[in-house]
Design an enzyme around this catalytic site. Structure first.
Site, short mmCIF file in Angstrom:
data_model
loop_
_atom_site.label_atom_id
_atom_site.label_comp_id
_atom_site.label_asym_id
_atom_site.label_seq_id
_atom_site.Cartn_x
_atom_site.Cartn_y
_atom_site.Cartn_z
N ASP A 148 0.77 -1.26 0.00
CA ASP A 148 0.00 0.00 0.00
C ASP A 148 0.81 1.31 0.00
O ASP A 148 1.76 1.44 0.77
CB ASP A 148 -0.86 0.10 1.27
CG ASP A 148 -1.58 -1.16 1.62
OD1 ASP A 148 -1.54 -2.12 0.85
OD2 ASP A 148 -2.19 -1.17 2.69
N GLU A 153 -10.43 -2.33 4.31
CA GLU A 153 -9.08 -1.81 4.57
C GLU A 153 -8.93 -0.42 3.95
O GLU A 153 -9.66 -0.04 3.03
CB GLU A 153 -8.02 -2.75 3.97
CG GLU A 153 -8.08 -4.15 4.55
CD GLU A 153 -6.95 -5.08 4.03
OE1 GLU A 153 -6.38 -5.79 4.85
OE2 GLU A 153 -6.67 -5.08 2.82
#
Ligand code: FRU
Length: 476
Positions: free
Chosen positions: A24, A201
């Site tokens: 990420d 998420e």
């Protein structure tokens, strides 16, 4: 400005770490004329492992310089995803003169009694070069929830406080704070709304004006992790609605999808882009948890998507997120050629140079037949982008795009259905290991990895029946 086109084993335009594993994007923030990209990083291997925050900076959103690791694991745990903000008015008390950067991230700890995730702070007084962890960490914990992560923080002017959106299982919890240190629970969003196929998420929440109006709506982005039996692996949904400083209300209950491709995940937007610029820019991780650990790259693994400027448009009674490549990309290429040709069944071949390609096409949208765009690497290696105008369907076929056998899902076609369009407007960026495609002035997006073992030789366009007069540009 362009990079020298020398190393075809790496992407030219897309950020990838020099070595080892990345996932990420974290802490996207603009400060002192630099864009900062932090990211989930495992410095000791090419697969996911104990997380650190890697770091890169850019002045033009395209060329990135990798800097030393920003955050290392400590006794509270490893460093999971999070965000960064400029504390302009020293609300934290961390800064003696002037503003500084504060990172708000998740500490992840695996203990004998289970997983503990809590939110912590670090600050930097030297434009992100070095970081000091706050001595009172963690600043926000939960007594029992093992999924308590990925804080995205922004300053909410109307209520004069910081707001945090946090992924809490299959909901997003909203907290507020005066100083980034003590947090108050405000509300929880997501029960019975959107897709619950996997764990939620990496949320984001921001306001955008609807194009052509003065109306503002709020957008909540939520990524959904991979789970057994999911058709797409991990992917990203978003909601449009309203936020009053305490609660987000979605105006719809079905998920809207950010991207119809498989390789756009955990995307979040930059904080603190100056008001004169005022763009809302998103970067995603260009991979999919289904096969991220297996993709066939050497010495490094994972790339970020190109930055995307987000806007909102009202389309047939629906508020949609629109994506454009940033204008910085327009001037990055050295050569621009116009395309103006009739494309029929005998096809049009465009030879390309080594390196990344930007292709924009614009033609009247045929209402029947098929347009096939083929990215040709060799006789055996190609990626096909097919527009079926009868079914109003775009398919990206990568089963012959090079190495595909590392995952069953990888070689399956990716599809998107488009509404009636007057013009076929397509923008595509083809880099060493990816195709990013925006359709209908950014209304649809499809992000897709590919691993050819040769460089791109040419692009061919062909209609199965009839003809279209194709206009466009190719930049290399
Ligand atoms: C999303 C994610 C986050 C977490 C991080 C760990 O891809 O699972 O929820 O913070 O990756 O690397």
């Amino acid at each position: 400005m362009s990079l020298t086109k020398v190393n075809p084993s790496r992407p030219y335009l897309h950020y990838a770490p020099e070595k080892n594993w990345m996932n990420d994007p974290n802490g996207l923030v603009f400060f002192n004329n630099e864009y900062h990209l932090f990211y989930q990083y495992h410095p000791n291997g090419t697969t996911w492992g104990p997380m650190h925050w890697g770091h890169a900076v850019s002045r033009n959103l395209i060329d990135w310089e990798e800097l030393p690791i920003a955050l290392y694991p400590d006794h509270h745990g490893t460093i999971f995803s999070g965000s960064a903000v400029v504390d302009w008015h020293n609300t934290t008390g961390f800064f003696n003169d002037g503003p500084g950067l504060v990172a708000i991230f998740t500490h992840h700890k695996e203990t004998d009694s289970g997983i503990v995730q809590s939110q912590s702070l670090a600050y930097s007084t030297d434009s992100g070069r070095t970081w000091i962890k706050y001595e009172g960490n963690p600043v926000l914990s939960h007594p029992s929830n093992p999924d308590f992560r990925d804080p995205k923080v922004f300053w909410h002017d109307e209520s004069d406080k910081w707001v945090m959106v946090l992924a809490t299982g299959q909901t997003i919890s909203i907290y507020s704070s005066q100083n980034l240190i003590s947090w108050v629970f405000e509300s929880e969003f997501g029960t019975n709304i959107g897709s619950h196929e996997g764990v939620w998420e990496c949320p984001d929440l921001f306001a955008l004006k609807i194009e052509g109006t003065q109306e503002v709506k709020w957008v909540m982005i939520v990524s959904i992790g991979d789970g057994d039996g999911l058709a797409y692996g991990s992917r990203t949904q978003y909601f449009t609605g309203w936020f009053d400083g305490k609660a987000f209300i979605s105006e719809h209950s079905e998920a809207k999808w950010l991207d119809d491709g498989r390789d756009q995940y955990a995307g979040v937007t930059f904080s603190d882009i100056p008001e004169e610029d005022n763009r809302r820019i998103l970067i995603g991780w260009m991979s999919n948890w289904r096969y991220a650990n297996q993709v066939p790259t050497e010495g490094w693994r994972s790339q970020m998507t190109l930055p995307r400027e987000l806007t909102l448009k009202e389309i047939e009674g629906n508020t949609k997120l629109i994506q454009h490549f940033p204008e910085e990309l327009d001037t990055w290429f050295n050569h621009t050629n116009q395309i103006e040709k009739t494309v029929g069944s005998s096809g049009l071949n465009i030879d390309v140079e080594k390196g990344p390609i930007y292709l924009a096409l614009n033609t009247q949208c045929p209402n029947s037949g098929e347009l096939q765009i083929s990215l040709n690497y060799s006789d055996q290696t190609y990626t096909v982008i097919q527009f079926n105008f009868n079914e109003q369907k775009l398919s990206l076929k990568r089963s012959k795009s090079g190495e595909v056998n590392f995952s069953e899902l990888f070689s399956k076609d990716q599809e998107l259905f488009f509404r009636d369009m007057t013009d076929l407007q397509l923008t595509m960026v083809i880099d060493t290991f990816s195709v990013e495609l925006l359709l209908n002035d950014g209304e649809y997006a499809l992000t897709s990895l590919q691993f050819p073992d040769e460089s791109l030789k040419n692009i061919s366009l062909r209609m199965d029946t009839g003809e279209v007069s194709m206009k466009g540009v190719i930049k290399q």
